[in-house]
Motif scaffolding. Structure first.
Motif, PDB file in Angstrom:
ATOM      1  N   ASN A  40       0.712  -0.902  -0.373  1.00 47.73           N
ATOM      2  CA  ASN A  40       0.349   0.197  -0.047  1.00 47.73           C
ATOM      3  C   ASN A  40       0.985   1.443   0.193  1.00 47.73           C
ATOM      4  OD1 ASN A  40      -2.745  -1.290   0.729  1.00 47.73           O
ATOM      5  ND2 ASN A  40      -1.771  -2.439   2.371  1.00 47.73           N
ATOM      6  N   PRO A  41       1.276   1.499  -0.953  1.00 44.83           N
ATOM      7  CA  PRO A  41       2.017   2.859  -1.122  1.00 44.83           C
ATOM      8  C   PRO A  41       1.735   3.896  -0.424  1.00 44.83           C
ATOM      9  CG  PRO A  41       2.478   1.402  -3.202  1.00 44.83           C
ATOM     10  CD  PRO A  41       0.635   0.813  -2.411  1.00 44.83           C
ATOM     11  N   GLU A  42       0.003   3.968  -0.229  1.00 44.33           N
ATOM     12  CA  GLU A  42      -0.123   5.493  -0.218  1.00 44.33           C
ATOM     13  C   GLU A  42       0.073   5.110   1.397  1.00 44.33           C
ATOM     14  OE1 GLU A  42      -2.183   2.977  -1.978  1.00 44.33           O
ATOM     15  OE2 GLU A  42      -1.888   4.661  -4.433  1.00 44.33           O
ATOM     16  N   ALA A  43      -0.312   4.224   1.788  1.00 47.16           N
ATOM     17  CA  ALA A  43      -0.174   3.942   3.055  1.00 47.16           C
ATOM     18  C   ALA A  43       1.264   3.875   3.855  1.00 47.16           C
ATOM     19  CB  ALA A  43      -0.838   2.736   3.762  1.00 47.16           C
ATOM     20  N   VAL A  44       2.025   4.338   3.254  1.00 45.70           N
ATOM     21  CA  VAL A  44       3.514   4.442   3.837  1.00 45.70           C
ATOM     22  C   VAL A  44       3.905   5.252   5.549  1.00 45.70           C
ATOM     23  CG1 VAL A  44       6.397   4.551   3.806  1.00 45.70           C
ATOM     24  CG2 VAL A  44       4.894   3.003   1.832  1.00 45.70           C
ATOM     25  N   ALA A  45       4.296   4.664   6.579  1.00 47.21           N
ATOM     26  CA  ALA A  45       3.903   5.568   7.337  1.00 47.21           C
ATOM     27  C   ALA A  45       5.211   6.592   7.918  1.00 47.21           C
ATOM     28  CB  ALA A  45       3.587   4.645   8.826  1.00 47.21           C
ATOM     29  N   ASP A  46       6.161   6.188   7.088  1.00 37.68           N
ATOM     30  CA  ASP A  46       7.571   6.608   7.535  1.00 37.68           C
ATOM     31  C   ASP A  46       7.881   6.624   6.119  1.00 37.68           C
ATOM     32  OD1 ASP A  46       9.650   8.534   8.191  1.00 37.68           O
ATOM     33  OD2 ASP A  46      10.451   6.934   9.556  1.00 37.68           O
ATOM     34  N   PRO A  47       7.709   6.883   4.847  1.00 43.15           N
ATOM     35  CA  PRO A  47       8.993   7.094   3.691  1.00 43.15           C
ATOM     36  C   PRO A  47       9.897   7.330   3.977  1.00 43.15           C
ATOM     37  CG  PRO A  47       6.396   9.105   3.668  1.00 43.15           C
ATOM     38  CD  PRO A  47       6.849   7.998   4.440  1.00 43.15           C
ATOM     39  N   VAL A  48      10.524   7.115   2.755  1.00 44.14           N
ATOM     40  CA  VAL A  48      12.044   7.202   3.056  1.00 44.14           C
ATOM     41  C   VAL A  48      11.885   8.735   1.429  1.00 44.14           C
ATOM     42  CG1 VAL A  48      14.538   6.647   2.099  1.00 44.14           C
ATOM     43  CG2 VAL A  48      12.754   5.117   3.420  1.00 44.14           C
ATOM     44  N   PRO A  49      12.473   9.488   1.831  1.00 44.84           N
ATOM     45  CA  PRO A  49      12.958  10.955   1.857  1.00 44.84           C
ATOM     46  C   PRO A  49      13.594  10.747   0.115  1.00 44.84           C
ATOM     47  CG  PRO A  49      13.608  11.808   3.786  1.00 44.84           C
ATOM     48  CD  PRO A  49      13.950  10.232   3.301  1.00 44.84           C
ATOM     49  N   GLY A  50      13.418  10.651  -0.956  1.00 42.32           N
ATOM     50  CA  GLY A  50      13.924  10.751  -2.617  1.00 42.32           C
ATOM     51  C   GLY A  50      13.500   9.753  -3.267  1.00 42.32           C
ATOM     52  N   VAL A  51      12.316   8.682  -2.147  1.00 46.03           N
ATOM     53  CA  VAL A  51      12.320   7.556  -3.175  1.00 46.03           C
ATOM     54  C   VAL A  51      11.049   7.266  -3.386  1.00 46.03           C
ATOM     55  CG1 VAL A  51      11.570   4.699  -2.061  1.00 46.03           C
ATOM     56  CG2 VAL A  51      13.372   5.741  -1.375  1.00 46.03           C
ATOM     57  N   THR A  52      10.709   7.164  -4.806  1.00 47.26           N
ATOM     58  CA  THR A  52       9.302   7.258  -4.633  1.00 47.26           C
ATOM     59  C   THR A  52       8.299   5.224  -4.860  1.00 47.26           C
ATOM     60  OG1 THR A  52       9.990   8.500  -6.800  1.00 47.26           O
ATOM     61  CG2 THR A  52       7.728   6.999  -6.860  1.00 47.26           C
ATOM     62  N   TYR A  53       7.143   5.420  -4.129  1.00 46.58           N
ATOM     63  CA  TYR A  53       7.050   4.067  -3.964  1.00 46.58           C
ATOM     64  C   TYR A  53       6.384   3.791  -4.635  1.00 46.58           C
ATOM     65  CZ  TYR A  53       8.962   4.432   0.886  1.00 46.58           C
ATOM     66  OH  TYR A  53      10.162   4.150   1.643  1.00 46.58           O
ATOM     67  N   VAL A  54       5.850   2.544  -5.712  1.00 46.06           N
ATOM     68  CA  VAL A  54       5.162   1.379  -6.147  1.00 46.06           C
ATOM     69  C   VAL A  54       4.390   0.527  -5.688  1.00 46.06           C
ATOM     70  CG1 VAL A  54       6.578   2.446  -8.442  1.00 46.06           C
ATOM     71  CG2 VAL A  54       7.361   0.003  -7.629  1.00 46.06           C
ATOM     72  N   ARG A  55       3.801  -0.263  -6.213  1.00 48.61           N
ATOM     73  CA  ARG A  55       2.794  -0.819  -5.554  1.00 48.61           C
ATOM     74  C   ARG A  55       3.073  -2.843  -6.148  1.00 48.61           C
ATOM     75  NH1 ARG A  55      -1.804  -4.798  -6.585  1.00 48.61           N
ATOM     76  NH2 ARG A  55      -2.701  -4.933  -4.323  1.00 48.61           N
ATOM     77  N   LEU A  56       3.693  -3.645  -5.000  1.00 41.93           N
ATOM     78  CA  LEU A  56       3.993  -4.681  -5.332  1.00 41.93           C
ATOM     79  C   LEU A  56       3.441  -5.563  -3.891  1.00 41.93           C
ATOM     80  CD1 LEU A  56       5.368  -6.474  -6.617  1.00 41.93           C
ATOM     81  CD2 LEU A  56       7.820  -5.829  -5.206  1.00 41.93           C
ATOM     82  N   ASP A  57       3.041  -6.662  -4.388  1.00 42.35           N
ATOM     83  CA  ASP A  57       2.682  -7.611  -3.429  1.00 42.35           C
ATOM     84  C   ASP A  57       2.817  -8.931  -4.301  1.00 42.35           C
ATOM     85  OD1 ASP A  57       1.253  -9.204  -2.068  1.00 42.35           O
ATOM     86  OD2 ASP A  57      -1.248  -8.673  -2.490  1.00 42.35           O
ATOM     87  N   ASN A  58       4.053  -9.142  -3.298  1.00 42.72           N
ATOM     88  CA  ASN A  58       4.667 -10.254  -3.344  1.00 42.72           C
ATOM     89  C   ASN A  58       3.721 -11.839  -4.118  1.00 42.72           C
ATOM     90  OD1 ASN A  58       7.319  -9.839  -3.588  1.00 42.72           O
ATOM     91  ND2 ASN A  58       7.814 -10.770  -1.949  1.00 42.72           N
ATOM     92  N   SER A  59       2.488 -11.844  -3.534  1.00 43.96           N
ATOM     93  CA  SER A  59       1.662 -13.035  -3.499  1.00 43.96           C
ATOM     94  C   SER A  59       0.412 -12.570  -4.957  1.00 43.96           C
ATOM     95  CB  SER A  59       0.573 -12.812  -2.327  1.00 43.96           C
ATOM     96  OG  SER A  59       1.313 -12.944  -0.848  1.00 43.96           O
ATOM     97  N   ASP A  60       1.089 -11.800  -5.405  1.00 40.34           N
ATOM     98  CA  ASP A  60       0.456 -11.440  -6.780  1.00 40.34           C
ATOM     99  C   ASP A  60       1.116 -11.048  -7.980  1.00 40.34           C
ATOM    100  OD1 ASP A  60      -1.810 -10.729  -8.438  1.00 40.34           O
ATOM    101  OD2 ASP A  60      -2.494  -8.986  -7.167  1.00 40.34           O
TER     102      ASP A  60
END
Length: 273
Positions: A40-60
């Motif tokens: 859940n990229p939008e719900a990352v509690a403490d995002p690392v500055p400079g990192v772009t988050y994308v969705r990935l689910d290892n089960s999917d």
């Protein structure tokens, strides 16, 4: 032939916390372009500055293809995301074992397969499979987790030569005990009246104590990034839990002795059969 880029595009799975976040932060600090994954990229509690988050689910597995399509060029993949599991094998449902292998083995393999065509066409790429020293030193009540990490290691080492002609480096990295608080997120399978309950409690207590005194996520991250950026990386790296000493012992000492010492490290006496 592998040619180092001045700025690499890096994808780190499980970058919302723990080792993954530390690895992503270290790549950013060294001047690289970093993408991190989360379910859940939008719900990352403490995002690392400079990192772009994308969705990935290892089960999917479809999310692996979607993530690679979204990012485009990927020079370095750090397969770090996964889950921890403990308990007695007899008490662990097959569904739980299958789920663990899906998240810790098949998901990372699916993502690796998704990045390989682009790396091969560009003749440039590095894949690091982040495993665990339990793959090399399995311990009682961690059989499923040890087996999953051993499988991930085998994928990395076996495909190393397979992809080498196309400038792709495959690396297996085994951290020892790390102080990341993962013990609180570990799934446990032990029956209410299990005959294994006493020995499991012993191992669980020793594991918790070992984790409290483990190496930091930052030290592990630095070692992973060093390996990924090395001009000529080794097939295998290990960090923490006195890795140089214990791997030397593994080469020189009979297997039964290593298993006995590993059991003792986790509070269990060795039973010779």
């Amino acid at each position: 032939m592998f040619v180092r880029m001045s700025t690499e595009i890096v994808l780190v799975t499980g970058a919302s916390s723990g080792i993954g976040a530390a690895v992503a932060r270290e790549f950013v600090a060294r001047g690289h372009t970093v993408y991190g994954t989360s379910r859940n990229p939008e719900a990352v509690a403490d995002p690392v500055p400079g990192v772009t988050y994308v969705r990935l689910d290892n089960s999917d597995y479809a999310t692996a293809d979607a993530a690679v399509e979204t990012i485009g060029r990927i020079d370095i993949l750090i397969n770090n995301a996964g889950e921890s599991q403990a308990g007695a094998l007899e008490d662990t449902p097959m569904e739980a074992i299958e789920d663990l292998f899906t998240k810790n083995v098949f998901g990372p393999v699916a993502l690796t397969k998704a990045v390989l065509p682009g790396m091969r066409e560009r003749r440039h790429g590095t894949v690091v499979m982040v495993g665990s020293m339990l793959a090399s030193f399995p311990v009682a009540f961690r059989s499923t987790y040890s087996a999953a990490k051993a499988a991930l290691k085998a994928f990395a080492l076996a495909t190393r030569r397979e992809v080498a002609p196309y400038g792709i480096r495959m690396i297996s990295f085994e951290p020892g005990t790390i102080a990341t608080g993962i013990g609180g997120r570990r799934s446990v399978h032990i029956g209410e009246n299990s005959p294994y309950a006493g020995d499991y409690a012993t191992v669980a207590a020793a594991t918790a104590e070992n984790e409290q005194s483990g190496i930091t996520a930052q030290a592990t991250a630095e070692a992973i990034v060093d390996a990924a950026l090395a001009e000529h990386p080794k097939p295998f790296y290990a960090k923490g839990s006195s890795a140089p000493l214990v791997f030397l012992a593994r080469r020189l000492v009979p297997r039964e002795v290593i298993l006995a010492l590993t059991a003792r490290k986790h509070g269990l006496p060795w039973i010779k059969l």
